[in-house]
Structures are given as structure tokens and as C-alpha cells.
Motif scaffolding. Sequence first.
Motif, PDB file in Angstrom:
ATOM      1  N   VAL A 143       0.834  -1.209   0.000  1.00  0.00           N
ATOM      2  CA  VAL A 143       0.000   0.000   0.000  1.00  0.00           C
ATOM      3  C   VAL A 143       0.869   1.261   0.000  1.00  0.00           C
ATOM      4  CG1 VAL A 143      -1.968  -1.133   1.088  1.00  0.00           C
ATOM      5  CG2 VAL A 143      -0.253  -0.016   2.544  1.00  0.00           C
ATOM      6  N   GLY A 144       2.158   1.102  -0.295  1.00  0.00           N
ATOM      7  CA  GLY A 144       3.034   2.261  -0.418  1.00  0.00           C
ATOM      8  C   GLY A 144       3.064   3.118   0.826  1.00  0.00           C
ATOM      9  N   LYS A 145       3.154   2.461   1.990  1.00  0.00           N
ATOM     10  CA  LYS A 145       3.065   3.199   3.240  1.00  0.00           C
ATOM     11  C   LYS A 145       4.436   3.391   3.853  1.00  0.00           C
ATOM     12  CE  LYS A 145       0.378   4.897   6.506  1.00  0.00           C
ATOM     13  NZ  LYS A 145      -0.912   4.310   6.841  1.00  0.00           N
ATOM     14  N   ASP A 146       4.799   4.671   4.047  1.00  0.00           N
ATOM     15  CA  ASP A 146       6.070   4.996   4.693  1.00  0.00           C
ATOM     16  C   ASP A 146       5.844   4.985   6.196  1.00  0.00           C
ATOM     17  OD1 ASP A 146       8.585   5.866   5.393  1.00  0.00           O
ATOM     18  OD2 ASP A 146       8.144   7.976   4.955  1.00  0.00           O
ATOM     19  N   VAL A 147       6.041   3.807   6.789  1.00  0.00           N
ATOM     20  CA  VAL A 147       5.800   3.657   8.223  1.00  0.00           C
ATOM     21  C   VAL A 147       6.996   2.909   8.817  1.00  0.00           C
ATOM     22  CG1 VAL A 147       4.505   1.517   7.865  1.00  0.00           C
ATOM     23  CG2 VAL A 147       4.110   2.827   9.924  1.00  0.00           C
ATOM     24  N   THR A 148       7.458   3.386   9.966  1.00  0.00           N
ATOM     25  CA  THR A 148       8.551   2.714  10.659  1.00  0.00           C
ATOM     26  C   THR A 148       7.961   1.586  11.484  1.00  0.00           C
ATOM     27  OG1 THR A 148       9.864   4.730  10.777  1.00  0.00           O
ATOM     28  CG2 THR A 148      10.392   3.000  12.371  1.00  0.00           C
ATOM     29  N   MET A 149       8.431   0.361  11.252  1.00  0.00           N
ATOM     30  CA  MET A 149       7.851  -0.809  11.928  1.00  0.00           C
ATOM     31  C   MET A 149       8.883  -1.429  12.847  1.00  0.00           C
ATOM     32  SD  MET A 149       5.599  -2.479   8.841  1.00  0.00           S
ATOM     33  CE  MET A 149       6.914  -2.485   7.614  1.00  0.00           C
ATOM     34  N   LEU A 150       8.543  -1.530  14.110  1.00  0.00           N
ATOM     35  CA  LEU A 150       9.473  -2.044  15.107  1.00  0.00           C
ATOM     36  C   LEU A 150       9.047  -3.410  15.614  1.00  0.00           C
ATOM     37  CD1 LEU A 150       9.865   1.225  17.195  1.00  0.00           C
ATOM     38  CD2 LEU A 150      11.677   0.121  15.900  1.00  0.00           C
ATOM     39  N   VAL A 151      10.023  -4.307  15.712  1.00  0.00           N
ATOM     40  CA  VAL A 151       9.805  -5.575  16.401  1.00  0.00           C
ATOM     41  C   VAL A 151       9.828  -5.273  17.899  1.00  0.00           C
ATOM     42  CG1 VAL A 151      10.731  -7.877  16.847  1.00  0.00           C
ATOM     43  CG2 VAL A 151      10.994  -6.849  14.572  1.00  0.00           C
ATOM     44  N   GLY A 152       8.760  -5.640  18.600  1.00  0.00           N
ATOM     45  CA  GLY A 152       8.678  -5.348  20.034  1.00  0.00           C
ATOM     46  C   GLY A 152       9.670  -6.174  20.822  1.00  0.00           C
ATOM     47  N   ASN A 153      10.790  -5.568  21.150  1.00  0.00           N
ATOM     48  CA  ASN A 153      11.807  -6.212  21.978  1.00  0.00           C
ATOM     49  C   ASN A 153      11.251  -6.352  23.390  1.00  0.00           C
ATOM     50  OD1 ASN A 153      14.123  -6.954  23.382  1.00  0.00           O
ATOM     51  ND2 ASN A 153      15.433  -5.449  22.391  1.00  0.00           N
ATOM     52  N   GLY A 154      11.353  -7.559  23.957  1.00  0.00           N
ATOM     53  CA  GLY A 154      10.860  -7.774  25.314  1.00  0.00           C
ATOM     54  C   GLY A 154      11.720  -7.127  26.377  1.00  0.00           C
ATOM     55  N   TYR A 155      12.832  -6.550  25.984  1.00  0.00           N
ATOM     56  CA  TYR A 155      13.730  -5.937  26.966  1.00  0.00           C
ATOM     57  C   TYR A 155      14.070  -4.499  26.620  1.00  0.00           C
ATOM     58  CZ  TYR A 155      17.919  -4.663  29.501  1.00  0.00           C
ATOM     59  OH  TYR A 155      18.823  -3.992  30.274  1.00  0.00           O
ATOM     60  N   ALA A 156      14.002  -3.665  27.617  1.00  0.00           N
ATOM     61  CA  ALA A 156      14.594  -2.327  27.559  1.00  0.00           C
ATOM     62  C   ALA A 156      15.102  -2.072  28.971  1.00  0.00           C
ATOM     63  CB  ALA A 156      13.551  -1.290  27.157  1.00  0.00           C
ATOM     64  N   PRO A 157      16.225  -1.387  29.102  1.00  0.00           N
ATOM     65  CA  PRO A 157      16.770  -1.185  30.447  1.00  0.00           C
ATOM     66  C   PRO A 157      15.733  -0.536  31.367  1.00  0.00           C
ATOM     67  CG  PRO A 157      18.364  -0.517  28.787  1.00  0.00           C
ATOM     68  CD  PRO A 157      17.084  -0.815  28.055  1.00  0.00           C
ATOM     69  N   GLY A 158      15.618  -1.074  32.561  1.00  0.00           N
ATOM     70  CA  GLY A 158      14.682  -0.508  33.535  1.00  0.00           C
ATOM     71  C   GLY A 158      13.242  -0.910  33.335  1.00  0.00           C
ATOM     72  N   HIS A 159      13.021  -1.890  32.444  1.00  0.00           N
ATOM     73  CA  HIS A 159      11.629  -2.213  32.096  1.00  0.00           C
ATOM     74  C   HIS A 159      10.826  -2.750  33.277  1.00  0.00           C
ATOM     75  CE1 HIS A 159      13.445  -6.081  31.909  1.00  0.00           C
ATOM     76  NE2 HIS A 159      12.747  -6.618  30.925  1.00  0.00           N
ATOM     77  N   ALA A 160      11.472  -3.527  34.142  1.00  0.00           N
ATOM     78  CA  ALA A 160      10.729  -4.121  35.255  1.00  0.00           C
ATOM     79  C   ALA A 160      10.290  -3.039  36.254  1.00  0.00           C
ATOM     80  CB  ALA A 160      11.590  -5.181  35.950  1.00  0.00           C
ATOM     81  N   GLU A 161      11.224  -2.179  36.652  1.00  0.00           N
ATOM     82  CA  GLU A 161      10.871  -1.134  37.614  1.00  0.00           C
ATOM     83  C   GLU A 161       9.836  -0.172  37.047  1.00  0.00           C
ATOM     84  OE1 GLU A 161      11.111  -0.397  40.884  1.00  0.00           O
ATOM     85  OE2 GLU A 161      11.736  -2.490  40.817  1.00  0.00           O
ATOM     86  N   LEU A 162      10.009   0.172  35.769  1.00  0.00           N
ATOM     87  CA  LEU A 162       9.041   1.068  35.131  1.00  0.00           C
ATOM     88  C   LEU A 162       7.635   0.487  35.230  1.00  0.00           C
ATOM     89  CD1 LEU A 162       9.307   2.953  31.793  1.00  0.00           C
ATOM     90  CD2 LEU A 162       7.520   1.227  31.993  1.00  0.00           C
ATOM     91  N   THR A 163       7.529  -0.804  34.973  1.00  0.00           N
ATOM     92  CA  THR A 163       6.204  -1.431  34.947  1.00  0.00           C
ATOM     93  C   THR A 163       5.628  -1.558  36.355  1.00  0.00           C
ATOM     94  OG1 THR A 163       6.814  -2.597  32.939  1.00  0.00           O
ATOM     95  CG2 THR A 163       4.976  -3.492  34.212  1.00  0.00           C
ATOM     96  N   LEU A 164       6.458  -1.960  37.313  1.00  0.00           N
ATOM     97  CA  LEU A 164       5.954  -2.056  38.690  1.00  0.00           C
ATOM     98  C   LEU A 164       5.545  -0.666  39.197  1.00  0.00           C
ATOM     99  CD1 LEU A 164       8.485  -4.642  40.158  1.00  0.00           C
ATOM    100  CD2 LEU A 164       6.126  -5.046  39.389  1.00  0.00           C
TER     101      LEU A 164
END
Lengths: 340, 340
Positions: A300-321
Motif C-alpha cells: 500500500v506504499g506506506k512509509d511507516v517505521t515498523m518495530l519488532v517489540g523487543n521484550g527488553y529495555a533497560p529498567g523495564h521491570a521497575e518502570l512497569t511495577l
Amino acid sequence: MDPYGLRRVISPAGVLPQRADVLDPALPLGEDELSIEVEALNVDAASFRQLEGAVGGDPGRIGDEVLRIVRARGKMHNPVTGSGGMLIGRVRALGPRHPAAAALRPGDRIATLVSLTLTPLRIDGIRAVRTEIDRVECDGEAILFATGLWARLPDDLPETLALAALDVCGAPALVARHVRPGIRVLVLGAGKSGALVAVQARASMGDDGAVVLADRSEPALDALGALGVADARLRVDATDPLAVLAAAEGAGGRFDLVVNCASVPGTEMAAILAAKDGGTVIFFSMATSFTAAALGAEGVGKDVTMLVGNGYAPGHAELTLDLLRRHPRLRALFEQRYAR
Amino acid sequence: MDPYGLRRVISPAGVLPQRADVLDPALPLGEDELSIEVEALNVDAASFRQLEGAVGGDPGRIGDEVLRIVRARGKMHNPVTGSGGMLIGRVRALGPRHPAAAALRPGDRIATLVSLTLTPLRIDGIRAVRTEIDRVECDGEAILFATGLWARLPDDLPETLALAALDVCGAPALVARHVRPGIRVLVLGAGKSGALVAVQARASMGDDGAVVLADRSEPALDALGALGVADARLRVDATDPLAVLAAAEGAGGRFDLVVNCASVPGTEMAAILAAKDGGTVIFFSMATSFTAAALGAEGVGKDVTMLVGNGYAPGHAELTLDLLRRHPRLRALFEQRYAR
């Protein structure tokens, strides 16, 4: 130093632990490893259902099957489903060069945030199998490598609540990086990760911007709507890209950021069409097809940035809690729905 | 206005043209459509091999089979392989509201950059089937929707050369967005898209930074090495993540950007491990597994931004043709290897 745990791979030689058939949990602790006195395994739902199906619902027989797998493989890696789960326990010993050597002490209670499919494990005895929550309470020892993620279990939150949130903590953390004040965000899928993503998106943008929820289930939308973070709810099937597009147009137009948290296959095009030109889609759904996304956007000729959802980012656990702590309605939703 | 071509979908109702069983190429031209006087179909290699296998190598019988499919489906969408290809021809008519209404004129020669699997097509007669280049020369008419990508065929480049490059033109265009002076870039896979990506990476970074090529084939590395844009070549199997990591460490350390252009499955972990913490991986390989990428990064606790390689970015066709024009060695490589 052995950050990926290669020396514990017995067969086949030279692969990473996740792809290994058999791991060795019995080696002396490496200088960059961490050992855990296991309290319980939270077995992946798909794996637990398979075990139940194979041996019947009797907890004793399920426990025997878990023992058999762990003895054979040195990890709780279900050979049929290929899936694992996570575990909780107390730190037994810390190698001096493990990254957490300064942050953790023996006795600290932690949850592993890497899959059981790559975690060396020895079980000495099973105390109970709780089929209603896919949990195996047991004594044993597990090993975390230097690259293995973990989270300290909080004192101020019930354990089941913390585990339910930690299970998907990568999603809000990655979303926090991509939300700026003033943007329009669509959350596709009003489940567990959708709830965390919606609350984080609102927290990251403040009052300036829009959070819109889409799901085919009215109860799911109602539950997330009660969080008070969304500007609109769209009752629509994410496998129908044109219906989602029409709903998006009707709700103020396309979105700067679409976060796909849907639990079913075939939702790539809906996410792509609902994004603005130049927008971003983050795929967290494990049902995402790489080719459907790549070829779909091109088709569909769409200029969209597509990201694979990485299950890890630094600080992810504390951010979520912290999200759970700061947002009483989110906590209530999790206690009601996900923290059995 | 019908930017996705929905009104041409005959069955099943309500799906996008790519998922449709049958399209209607006979409707009068829509105000935002473009019609093409077809000269030739460049059938996808997988589709062409299947046709040869099914009816034998006789060009006449292959042509009959193409005719049969296009008459049945209204598009050259191989029902066995699910794949299509692209076509070339001359603009016959332009709807006044088609986005190219000002840029194109009847008679202009263009190539379609969207798949034949979503392109309404009528064939009036087949002139020749050229089995050596998977091409079907024919008379007929095709329709492009407003969202359908196309490229003007250049006067100054041989047609086969232009088509070979346009086939993968999304890769260098997306890479151009992510390369800054001074960064280290690893190109995994020294094939056609790897060549374009390496040349673009060097062009985007200038002399300040590093471009490293990795492939298991020495001749492939030699061919791309002759382009003169790479600082190092690593002969290594991309399905062996630890070998790739060791080679990366030996070649100056991990990379800010890893571009996965490998043509085989199982190369996700190599790309992830070879990237720096905080780095980026772009997956262009159609053999990429979404879950292998998502769970792989989490399994080793790697904070890496992972992008689905979108086949489209604005200006991608011109950018790629310009690379060929400005880089004689790249042009020579394409003429020798890919532009039969």
C-alpha cells in the motif's frame, strides 16, 4: 567470562542455550553467573496445557512430567510446545563478575525475566502443582547468565500481581521511548499488555495528545476504559484492516504511533493502515508475521517505521511495577483479571 | 476515491486486493487509478519455477498456464506459491485524481513496484515466454491504485539492470535514514540487496565510519569487496551467531547498525549479537522470523532497536537508480550478476 552460558550447553555443541537440547545445571558456579534457590516455576500457559493434555489433570502426574523433562534437558523446556515460562526464588550465590554482584545479595527474592527455555535448572523435589495458576512449587537450583534478565520481587505488591505485570514489562518500556506530548496513539488489543501500554502512553504524553483503544471485545474495552487514560474506544476487529481504518478516521484520523498488542494472527495490515504516513508501528503481538508486515506496508506504499517489540529495555521491570504503584485503577484491573 | 482498490475485489468481499481470490480488471478506470499497456511480466522466481515444474519447461505451455491464472483471478497471483512479481509497460490512461496525474503522461514507460498479487490484470495475448529470465512478454492492461508504487524506467540504464535494482530498492533507502557519519555498519549477506546497502551506507557516512561485509561465500564477499566501499570482509555463516559475534569482535567490535540481508532462515541472533547495546538492526531478509527476533533479543537481555525492513520509503526508486549511475563498480556488478 561466559555471558551467554555456552559452557553449559551439552548438545548440540556450539549453539546458544535456548536452542540446546540439553544443558548442564550442575557445573560449579561461574564467576559471572548467579544461582537461585528455586521456589516456584511459572510454566508458560501453552506448555502447561500440553502437559495437562498429555498426562491428565492430576497434579502429581503433571509434577512427574515436569521432573522428567527437567532431568532429561537440564531446563524446563517443553519439547512439544517449545515454550518455557519464568521462575521465582531467592539468590543463593553470586559470582563476583556477575553484573548484579553489587545490586543483589544472597536471600533476595527475584523473578527471572528470561525464558525457562534457556535457564539451567535442577529440581530436587516438587512440593505442589497448582493447576489453576500453571505453577509448580518446588525445591531446586537455577542459573542465570550475565545476560539473563531478572527483577527483584517488590515488598509492596502481591507476588502474583508483580509476576503478571513483569511478564509483559517490555511493552510499556519500549512505548515510553516513542511517545511524545501531543501525538496520537492507537492501542490495538485491550488485554494485559494493552492496558500497560495505554497507561504508559498517557503518562508519557500528559494531557496533550490522544490515546485510543481498539478491541473486538466490549468487556475488554470497558475494562481498559475504566482506567481513565483513553480518549476513545473503538469496538472493531483488528483482523479487518479496513474496518480499523474506518474507525480510526472516524476517531480523529490516523495515528502517529500504533501499538499492536493483539493476540491473534492477521492484524498487521490494520496496524499499518491506521498509522499516519511517516508514523510508527510497534508489533508486540507474538502472532505477528514478519512478511505480512514487510510486504503489507510496501503493497500500500506506506512509509511507516515498523518495530519488532523487543521484550527488553533497560529498567523495564521497575518502570512497569511503578506504573502499578502509581495507578490504582491499573492495579485493581490487574488484581481482578490477571493476578490470580 | 478508492486508494486500496477495494471496488475491484470480487471475492471474498471486503478484503484488500492482495488477499482476494479474484479481482476485476475490467471496470472503467477510476478517477484515482492509472492504467498500463502491459509489455512484460517479470514473474517472481518462486512462481516461475512452480509453473515450469507443473507444466514442464515448454514456453508455450507456461504461457497457457499464465493465461489460465490471469483469466481466473484477474491478477497474476500464483495460487500455489502465493507470489507474484512485477510488470513493465506504458502508461495508457491516468485518472485525474491519481497522485501521478501531473508526473506521468500516457506513453511513459514504467515498472510497477507493487506485487502482481494485488495488481488487476487482463492479458489479450502472449508474445513470448523467456524462461531464462522468468519473463512473459504479452499484450494486456493492468491497473495501479493510488497507493500502488511505480517507477519510471530510466533512459540511461538498460531495462534489465534497472529492474534488478528496483526489485530491492527499499533497502538502501531505509538504510540511508539510519546511517550517520562515524558509525559502524555490518551488512549481513553479500547478495543483491547487500551490495546496494553497503554502497549506500558508505555514501551516507562518507569516509568517517566503517562498513563491514559478512557472508559465508568467499566469491560473494570478493564481488562486493571489489566495490571498494567496505573496510573489512568477514567470511562467516550468519546462522552461527557466536561465530558472527567472534568475527565482529575481531573486526573492531560490535556495530551501531546491522543490516540483515541474508537469504536463509536462522540469522536473527547473529544480527542481534553483532549489534552494540543501544544499536539498531534492520531486517530485510524475507526469511526473518518475528518471534526469533523478539524473543532472541530478550533472551540475551539486549537493548537493540529492531526494524522490519519496509520495502517502501519515499524516493526509494530514484535513490537506487542514482546509486547505480554514480557508482560504476556497482553498475558493473549488477550488469554481471543480476541483470541478465
